[in-house]
Structures are given as structure tokens and as C-alpha cells.
Scaffold this active site. Structure first.
Site, PDB file in Angstrom:
ATOM      1  N   ASP A   5      82.444  31.874  -4.954  1.00 23.84           N
ATOM      2  CA  ASP A   5      81.209  32.523  -5.388  1.00 23.84           C
ATOM      3  C   ASP A   5      80.754  32.072  -6.768  1.00 23.84           C
ATOM      4  OD1 ASP A   5      83.406  33.884  -6.678  1.00 23.84           O
ATOM      5  OD2 ASP A   5      81.983  35.462  -7.231  1.00 23.84           O
ATOM      6  N   ASP A  31      88.659  32.369  -2.521  1.00 25.18           N
ATOM      7  CA  ASP A  31      88.712  33.002  -3.828  1.00 25.18           C
ATOM      8  C   ASP A  31      88.872  34.502  -3.580  1.00 25.18           C
ATOM      9  OD1 ASP A  31      88.443  33.427  -6.608  1.00 25.18           O
ATOM     10  OD2 ASP A  31      86.294  33.764  -6.382  1.00 25.18           O
ATOM     11  N   CYS A  32      89.287  35.245  -4.594  1.00 24.90           N
ATOM     12  CA  CYS A  32      89.481  36.691  -4.431  1.00 24.90           C
ATOM     13  C   CYS A  32      88.285  37.470  -4.967  1.00 24.90           C
ATOM     14  CB  CYS A  32      90.771  37.128  -5.108  1.00 24.90           C
ATOM     15  SG  CYS A  32      91.137  38.892  -4.936  1.00 24.90           S
ATOM     16  N   ASP A  33      88.112  37.487  -6.281  1.00 19.51           N
ATOM     17  CA  ASP A  33      87.053  38.289  -6.898  1.00 19.51           C
ATOM     18  C   ASP A  33      85.676  37.770  -6.507  1.00 19.51           C
ATOM     19  OD1 ASP A  33      88.560  40.207  -8.587  1.00 19.51           O
ATOM     20  OD2 ASP A  33      89.318  38.367  -9.503  1.00 19.51           O
TER      21      ASP A  33
END
Length: 237
Positions: free
Chosen positions: A176, A20-22
Site C-alpha cells: 500500500d 505487507d501488514c499495515d
């Protein structure tokens, strides 16, 4: 902490690591929730950053907007998303940072990697370029706008695996959010829950495990060894 580089033989059960990025690659969730909350409030939907976090973390802006519009009984402005991202990008330029130790973690991972994010391509590229990570993943950067249903549906993860020519059962996802963990598990993938971001709470690790994370960690320096362990063990199904 001593830097080690994985032995490929330790990863016999994993072909691809999906990030995932954020909140995973960049410590951006506090910024994004603040911008989202301020823009919604300005348009007649009072909400705090903490409430945005609780309701929409890990989901696409498109899905969150549809929920809000259903409650309001009216559409938000046509350029609502543009307004939110303009605010986010302004805050990114001033304060966005990479997740601590992510560079060292990525340098130690010998497996193929990609990004699967709920954000639109412009947001993903802006954030990753700002912290110098975009070239580590490009062109293997995938967005929820490329699939019909974003997280918590499995579509984005299955799309990423297909594009990377990896079997879902041999993919490991780093997430997250509950929405991300749920989507990855629905795709038949193993998931690790990261709870070291500035947005995370004392119960985040428990929440991610309850959603289906096979392991949780709060320091990216732990990740290469965790990958080696799951790669050498029987696949998690």
C-alpha cells in the site's frame, strides 16, 4: 460478490504471495501515524499525522527515527520506540480492524502466502492476532528487523522469498506504500498496489502505479481474480 477459489493451474507464473501488514491486512496506518506523530511532537519534533504519512509510510521505525534525529541534531530517548508502540498498542486494542473482506480473499488464494512488514515482530503479531489473522500466516511472518535495510530497499522481500524457497521473479507482493512497491520492484518481484485503506487518498492508486505497481485495486474481493490473471499471463519483469 460470489466467492470463488482459484485453480492452481491459473497461477503457473506465481509461487508465493507476499503481503505487507499495515494498511494491507489490517487497517492500521491512520492509528500508527497518529501515535507516531504525537510521540514525536511530545519530544520536541512537531509533526502532524498527515506529515508522518507523507514522509514515513511503509518505512521502518528505525529508519524514520534516524532521519528525525539527523534533523534534530540530537538523539531521541532510548525508549522512544517503546513509547510509540505502547501508544499504538493501546489504540489497536480500542479500534484496530482487519481490512474489509481480507478473510474471504485469503480463503480463495491457494498459493503459499507470507507477511513482510516494516514493523517489529511484536507489532505484527499483536495486530494480526487482534483481528484473528496470525494463524493464517504463522510461522511465515517476516519483519524488517531481520534484515540490514528496510523498505524501500529490497532486503526484506528477498529475505522472505529465500525463507519461503521461492524465486523473486515468481513472487507477487501486495503493498500500500511507495516504499513497499519500490522495494518489491527492486527485488525483481511483481507488485499489486492496494488503495482501499482508510489512510489512502484519491491519488494513491496513481502514486502506486507510478512507483511500479503492475495493478491497483481497492477491494480485497478483487484480489483472487487479479492473482489468477497475472499468474496465467507472462511474468511481469
Amino acid at each position: 460478490m460470489k466467492k470463488t477459489r482459484q485453480n492452481k493451474s491459473l497461477n503457473a507464473n506465481i509461487d508465493l504471495v507476499i503481503f505487507d501488514c499495515d494498511g494491507v491486512l489490517v487497517d492500521s496506518e491512520v492509528i500508527s501515524c497518529r501515535a507516531h506523530a504525537e510521540t514525536l511532537t511530545r519530544h520536541g519534533y512537531p509533526i502532524t499525522p498527515e506529515q508522518v504519512f507523507d514522509r514515513f509510510l511503509g518505512q521502518s521505525m528505525r529508519k524514520a527515527t534516524l532521519e528525525v534525529e539527523a534533523e534534530l541534531g540530537r538523539p531521541l530517548p532510548d525508549d522512544f520506540h517503546t513509547q510509540v508502540y505502547a501508544e499504538i498498542f493501546q489504540l489497536f486494542a480500542a479500534s484496530l480492524e482487519a481490512t474489509p473482506h481480507i478473510d474471504a480473499a485469503l480463503a480463495a488464494i491457494v498459493l503459499p502466502v507470507c507477511v513482510a512488514s516494516s514493523g517489529p515482530p511484536e507489532k505484527i503479531s499483536t495486530s494480526l492476532n487482534h483481528v484473528g489473522l496470525y494463524d493464517r500466516f504463522a510461522p511465515h511472518v517476516f519483519s524488517a528487523v531481520q534484515v540490514k535495510n528496510g523498505k524501500p530497499a529490497p532486503d526484506l522481500f528477498l529475505f522472505a522469498a529465500e525463507q519461503m524457497r521461492a524465486s523473486p521473479a515468481r513472487c507477487l507482493v501486495i503493498e500500500d506504500s511507495v516504499a513497499g512497491v519500490t522495494g518489491a520492484r527492486a527485488a525483481g518481484m511483481t507488485v499489486f498496489g492496494y488503495h482501499g485503506g482508510s489512510h489512502c487518498r484519491p491519488n494513491t492508486a496513481d502514486t502506486l502505479r507510478a512507483a511500479g505497481a503492475a495493478a491497483t485495486f481497492d477491494d480485497m474481493r478483487q484480489l483472487p481474480d487479479l492473482i489468477g490473471r497475472v499468474g496465467a499471463a507472462a511474468p511481469v519483469t
